[in-house]
Design a protein around this motif. Structure first.
Motif, mmCIF file in Angstrom:
data_model
loop_
_atom_site.group_PDB
_atom_site.id
_atom_site.type_symbol
_atom_site.label_atom_id
_atom_site.label_comp_id
_atom_site.label_asym_id
_atom_site.label_seq_id
_atom_site.Cartn_x
_atom_site.Cartn_y
_atom_site.Cartn_z
ATOM 1 N N VAL A 165 -1.202 70.743 13.795
ATOM 2 C CA VAL A 165 -1.259 71.753 12.702
ATOM 3 C C VAL A 165 -1.534 73.073 13.191
ATOM 4 C CG1 VAL A 165 -2.542 72.295 10.663
ATOM 5 C CG2 VAL A 165 -2.022 69.721 11.320
ATOM 6 N N CYS A 166 -2.133 73.551 14.268
ATOM 7 C CA CYS A 166 -2.419 74.894 14.787
ATOM 8 C C CYS A 166 -1.251 75.697 14.623
ATOM 9 C CB CYS A 166 -3.182 74.661 16.162
ATOM 10 S SG CYS A 166 -4.466 73.637 16.092
ATOM 11 N N CYS A 169 -0.741 77.166 11.499
ATOM 12 C CA CYS A 169 -1.996 78.191 11.214
ATOM 13 C C CYS A 169 -1.748 79.445 11.914
ATOM 14 C CB CYS A 169 -3.129 77.544 11.643
ATOM 15 S SG CYS A 169 -4.189 76.462 10.741
ATOM 16 N N LYS A 170 -1.205 79.373 13.233
ATOM 17 C CA LYS A 170 -0.974 80.589 13.956
ATOM 18 C C LYS A 170 0.258 81.264 13.356
ATOM 19 C CE LYS A 170 -4.691 80.506 16.605
ATOM 20 N NZ LYS A 170 -5.017 79.107 16.412
ATOM 21 N N CYS A 176 -8.442 80.661 12.400
ATOM 22 C CA CYS A 176 -8.983 79.305 12.888
ATOM 23 C C CYS A 176 -10.350 78.887 12.381
ATOM 24 C CB CYS A 176 -8.917 79.353 14.361
ATOM 25 S SG CYS A 176 -9.448 77.520 14.787
ATOM 26 N N ARG A 177 -10.521 77.639 11.667
ATOM 27 C CA ARG A 177 -11.724 77.004 11.204
ATOM 28 C C ARG A 177 -12.726 76.941 12.438
ATOM 29 N NH1 ARG A 177 -11.480 78.876 6.922
ATOM 30 N NH2 ARG A 177 -13.770 78.161 6.355
ATOM 31 N N TYR A 178 -12.260 76.853 13.684
ATOM 32 C CA TYR A 178 -13.285 76.768 14.802
ATOM 33 C C TYR A 178 -14.002 78.194 14.831
ATOM 34 C CZ TYR A 178 -12.302 72.199 16.488
ATOM 35 O OH TYR A 178 -12.110 70.545 16.327
ATOM 36 N N CYS A 184 -12.471 70.828 13.065
ATOM 37 C CA CYS A 184 -11.195 70.772 12.457
ATOM 38 C C CYS A 184 -10.442 69.827 13.369
ATOM 39 C CB CYS A 184 -10.508 72.038 12.443
ATOM 40 S SG CYS A 184 -8.670 71.903 11.629
ATOM 41 N N GLY A 186 -6.964 69.667 13.287
ATOM 42 C CA GLY A 186 -5.891 70.086 13.297
ATOM 43 C C GLY A 186 -5.140 70.126 14.838
ATOM 44 N N PRO A 187 -5.900 70.363 15.885
ATOM 45 C CA PRO A 187 -5.126 70.083 17.021
ATOM 46 C C PRO A 187 -4.877 68.765 17.437
ATOM 47 C CG PRO A 187 -7.501 71.182 17.361
ATOM 48 C CD PRO A 187 -7.201 70.897 15.801
ATOM 49 N N PRO A 198 -6.178 74.442 6.042
ATOM 50 C CA PRO A 198 -6.648 75.468 6.468
ATOM 51 C C PRO A 198 -6.192 76.836 5.699
ATOM 52 C CG PRO A 198 -5.877 74.282 8.334
ATOM 53 C CD PRO A 198 -5.510 73.589 7.052
#
Ligand code: SF4
Ligand code: SF4
Ligand code: FES
Lengths: 243, 656
Positions: A165-166, A169-170, A176-178, A184, A186-187, A198
């Motif tokens: 999912v990252c 996002c990018k 990033c939620r981190y 998260c 997502g990774p 996100p």
């Protein structure tokens, strides 16, 4: 071109994914002119038993369901698993974390002993029959569903991402939620939702399932860096049974 | 060019004027981070930002952009849309990143989609006020810039100096309000001071390896287990690529509209860290392991791009460091660790006299030694064309020749001859399904037709198999290098070794040689297939067998039916090719597994490395050295290949 006949079936699930289909936007409704929907409990009354594409929602929890699914498979040229419950057991599999009787009682109380509420081990559709295409998500994304059907009608293999999912996002510049100290998943989770959660400011819940090559070990190791524990990670992963 | 000084209020006034004129994309705050977005009012501008989440180059090379529109059976049309806009607040390291992108997208074949946006962009750079915690631009020579911007803003206490760097910038500066004066010598001196300070300020992460030494250090570390060890923590999420200002790779995808009649072809930023980046249609992935992809990213930035373009493709912005959840993407940590592990690379330097003070202060402070100093190499208006636009061709005939392979003949609708040389490839598009590279199996011809043999393995090839005579496809090419039948191979004895589908491109050579028999010596063909019934071009094979001066050696992995020939891999028949002399040249083409064995046998027979030619398959997406998918160490399979001499590949572990 003869219109492919489509039938939609449901098993154990909340029917929310079918609801997404009903909610298809107007633009995508053109799609429905490309196919003939011949069976759909949720959306129509007339039923037929001959179809090319079977769309199956929900998990398999009882022997009679498995039997029904097998007969659907026999009649369908192309079988699509619709939504998390169908693609990998979804939240239904949470039940495996508890002893069955206790789970049943927590959910149904005194009625738990009624025979139609009896169920066995929860299975995803592909644990019972072969699946040709998957529409992931809880609930599914109507656009992606339409994309998959469109591809099949056009004779093209639907392209479902096999990356985290990252990536999405990018691509969208979603922060990033981190960076906010959240755990998260997502990774580890298959993209394709356009990072729906996100982008709304939530962490990824993992509803599209674990990537084939998900680096779960890395996720465990990384928790330390964020002052989190692997228990927290695992609790997040348990929801969609990606542990 | 003018250099003026403005009060903050005058600057804001000026920016508001720009906003009234053009779309201004400026740095703003969003959720505790900085981003580029359309600026509504100068008051939203944050010139004090440390670093933006995504780099400004995304407005020149967007995450997704439509390249081409198509209508089934009608054809393709370029979609080049761009309007003038201003990028405001661009830090020096990003100015350099944009010049690097300019170089990549304008060198050789100019990319009109990128370049039309670039021509429409006005870059207002600004010197850094607040360094970001992960920056190391001070070591990269990118903390300040002297070129590559249209206007450069530098804050000096409560005032700004604005210097025009181009005619475009000069024009914008004429819009400043009355009362704005030229910068004085004192202002300029203070700006020098800011620049000097910024070099130190932009050293938040201590980099111990000069970027000019990166290529050498990488070369020494290729087989270091560190790549795999680090990559154990990698999610293959591509985050480090997608936030990078110099990552230029892309994927190309076709989308069909809901009516299934029309559609668009788009490109999407791609990431070499993501699994499958180098996977070819047959399924082979040249970088199947995380460690390989992790290493590739560093090599591409620190070695391959420098080799090809002369600059290190990293500007020290630190975005990848911030983006990586696992904290393994940081180039500073990586290079410092490599240095510790490979001190031998620079051991000889210890003996050299220590640099004097004067030399030390000359450490890279400007971009001019390492980075592109020119923007783009501009093409004249008339020479600009969309390199991604296919031309139409018609399927003349097709017939299945095995259960999985089909022979196709196409003719170009323009009537022109394809003009290929044996060994080259073309990109074939089936509208709505996509585009893929295929080698040409016919010899050069004068008419408008060409032939291919294609195995049905993926989306495009399946769509091809369903085409009817008269159907349209799109064609781009021919691309790449060819077997040098016009020079190096002339008058030579040729040994052609083909395995499986490898016969397809070499057939073009064989047929050429047969029709120019007097120009070549002996021709020996060794052809290996899985089973007798899967052999391609059986009619040709029968004919080759009868030709004088031609020896055909066939072998199959598994026998069936009445096969009386040899059984075993293609190396089984190699001893029969006869003596190898200084006049022998070999052509080898087949699946990846075949090369190693065939090459070692040929070398053992006394064949020099530069007498062996081979053709490599990669996942080509553009064919023009842009998309990055076909990279083999410093080579691009689409430009430097597909035909390469074995001597070019010695030591390149990823080649075969
Ligand atoms: S928010 Fe989650 S999915 Fe998005 S980049 Fe961060 S870790 Fe990946
Ligand atoms: S190095 Fe980090 S950011 Fe890059 S792909 Fe791996 S986990 Fe993602
Ligand atoms: S760089 Fe795109 S195919 Fe070679």
């Amino acid at each position: 071109m003869e219109k492919p006949r489509v039938a939609i079936f449901d098993f154990a699930g909340c029917e929310g994914c079918q609801l997404q289909i009903i909610n298809l936007e107007e633009e995508i409704l053109v799609l429905l002119q490309l196919v003939d929907v011949v069976e759909w409990r949720e959306g129509m009354s007339h039923q037929s038993s001959s179809y090319d594409i079977a769309i199956v929602e929900g998990s398999i929890t009882r022997p009679e369901d498995a039997e029904r699914l097998r007969s659907i498979r026999r009649q369908a040229k192309w079988l699509i698993a619709l939504g998390s419950c169908a693609t990998h057991g979804g939240v239904n599999k949470l039940r495996h974390l508890l002893d069955f009787d206790i789970a049943a009682e927590q959910v149904y109380g005194e009625a738990a002993s009624q025979t139609h509420l009896q169920s066995e081990h929860v299975r995803a559709i592909n644990e019972v029959v072969d699946v040709d295409s998957y529409v992931f998500g809880c609930p599914i994304d109507a656009r992606e569903f339409a994309k998959v059907v469109k591809a099949i009608v056009f004779g093209k293999r639907p392209e479902i991402p096999e990356y985290p999912v990252c990536v999405e996002c990018k691509l969208q510049g979603i922060i990033c939620r981190y960076e906010y100290g959240e755990v998260c998943v997502g990774p580890l989770t298959r993209a394709g939702c356009d990072a729906r959660c996100p982008s709304a400011g939530f962490r990824c819940f993992g509803c599209r399932g674990l990537l084939e090559d998900a680096n779960v070990e890395a996720a465990r190791e990384v928790m330390d860096r964020y002052g989190k524990t692997t228990d927290e990670l695992e609790a997040r992963m348990a929801l969609f049974n990606t542990l | 060019m003018s250099t003026v000084k403005m009060e903050e209020s005058q600057l804001l006034e000026w920016v508001d004027k720009l906003i009234a004129l053009q779309r201004v994309i400026g740095v703003q705050e969003k959720q505790d981070h900085f981003v580029y977005d359309t600026l509504r009012s100068a008051s939203d501008l944050r010139l004090d930002h440390d670093v933006t989440y995504l780099p400004p180059v995304k407005f020149l090379f967007p995450q997704r952009e439509q390249l081409i529109d198509f209508k089934l059976d009608e054809g393709y049309e370029s979609r080049i849309e761009s309007e003038p806009f201003v990028l405001l607040g661009v830090h020096p390291y990003d100015v350099v990143a944009i010049s690097q992108m300019d170089a990549i997208y304008s060198t050789g074949h100019e990319d009109q989609h990128y370049m039309s946006r670039r021509r429409n962009a006005t870059i207002i750079a600004c010197d850094v006020e607040t360094p970001s915690k992960n920056t190391f631009a001070g070591y990269m020579g990118t903390a300040t810039v002297k070129e590559g911007f249209d206007v450069l803003l530098t804050r000096i206490e409560s005032e700004y100096i604005a210097e025009a760097g181009s005619e475009k910038g000069e024009a914008l500066l004429t819009l400043v309000s009355e009362g704005v004066t030229s910068a004085t010598a004192d202002h300029l001196a203070r700006r020098e001071e800011v620049w000097r300070n910024n070099v130190d300020k932009m050293k938040q992460q201590e980099l111990k390896v000069d970027p000019r030494d990166w290529p050498a250090l990488l070369q020494a570390s290729y087989s270091d287990p560190i790549w795999e060890a680090q990559a154990n923590l990698c999610f293959s999420c591509g985050g480090c690529n997608l936030v990078c200002g110099t990552c230029a790779c892309f994927d190309v995808q076709d989308q069909l509209n809901w009516d299934l009649r029309e559609g668009t072809r788009s490109r999407v930023c791609d990431a070499c860290m993501v699994r499958g980046f180098m996977q070819v249609a047959g399924g082979h992935d040249f970088q199947s392991q995380r460690g390989m992809r992790y290493r590739h990213r560093f090599f591409r930035k620190g070695s391959y791009i420098p080799e090809r373009f002369g600059f290190v493709a990293c500007t020290g912005c630190g975005r990848c460091t911030s983006a990586c959840v696992s904290d393994i993407a940081n180039p500073v940590k990586l290079y410092n660790t490599l240095l510790e592990r490979h001190p031998e690379v620079f051991a000889h330097r210890a003996e050299e006299p220590a640099p004097t003070q004067a030399q030390e202060t000359k450490a890279p402070t400007s971009v001019f030694t390492l980075y592109p100093t020119k923007g783009w190499v501009s093409k004249k208006e008339g020479e600009r064309r969309d390199i991604y636009l296919p031309e139409l061709a018609t399927l003349v005939r097709s017939n299945p020749i095995t259960p999985t392979e089909t022979f196709y003949q196409f003719s170009l609708d323009s009537g022109r001859a394809l003009g290929h040389e044996p060994g080259q490839f073309v990109m074939i598009s089936v509208m709505g399904y996509g585009e893929a590279p295929f080698s040409i199996t016919s010899p050069p011809r004068d008419d408008d037709t060409f032939d291919m043999v294609i195995r049905k393995v993926g989306t495009v090839t399946t769509a091809l198999a369903n085409l009817q005579r008269g159907d349209k496809v799109g064609v781009r090419g021919p691309f790449g290098t060819a077997f040098p039948v016009y020079d190096e191979l002339l008058h030579k004895d040729l040994v052609i070794v083909a395995g499986g589908l490898g016969i397809v491109p070499v057939r073009s050579v064989i047929l050429y040689v047969l029709s120019h028999r007097e120009d070549f010596g002996r021709l020996t063909i060794a052809y290996g297939m899985r089973t007798p019934s899967e052999r391609l071009f059986v009619d040709d094979l029968r004919r080759f067998r009868r030709e004088p001066g031609v020896t055909l050696l066939e072998t199959v992995d598994r026998t069936e039916g009445r096969w009386t020939g040899s059984v075993g891999p293609v190396t089984t028949v190699l001893p029969e090719i006869g003596p190898v002399t200084s006049n022998t040249r070999a052509i080898v083409c087949g699946p990846p597994v075949m090369y190693r064995f065939v090459l070692s046998d040929l070398l053992a027979m006394g064949m020099p490395e530069d007498h062996i030619f081979l053709s490599l398959e990669r996942r080509m997406k553009c064919g023009l050295g842009k998309c990055g998918h076909c990279q083999i160490h410093g080579l691009y399979a689409c430009q430097d290949g597909p035909v390469l001499k074995y001597s070019q590949l010695v030591g390149l572990q990823e080649a075969l």
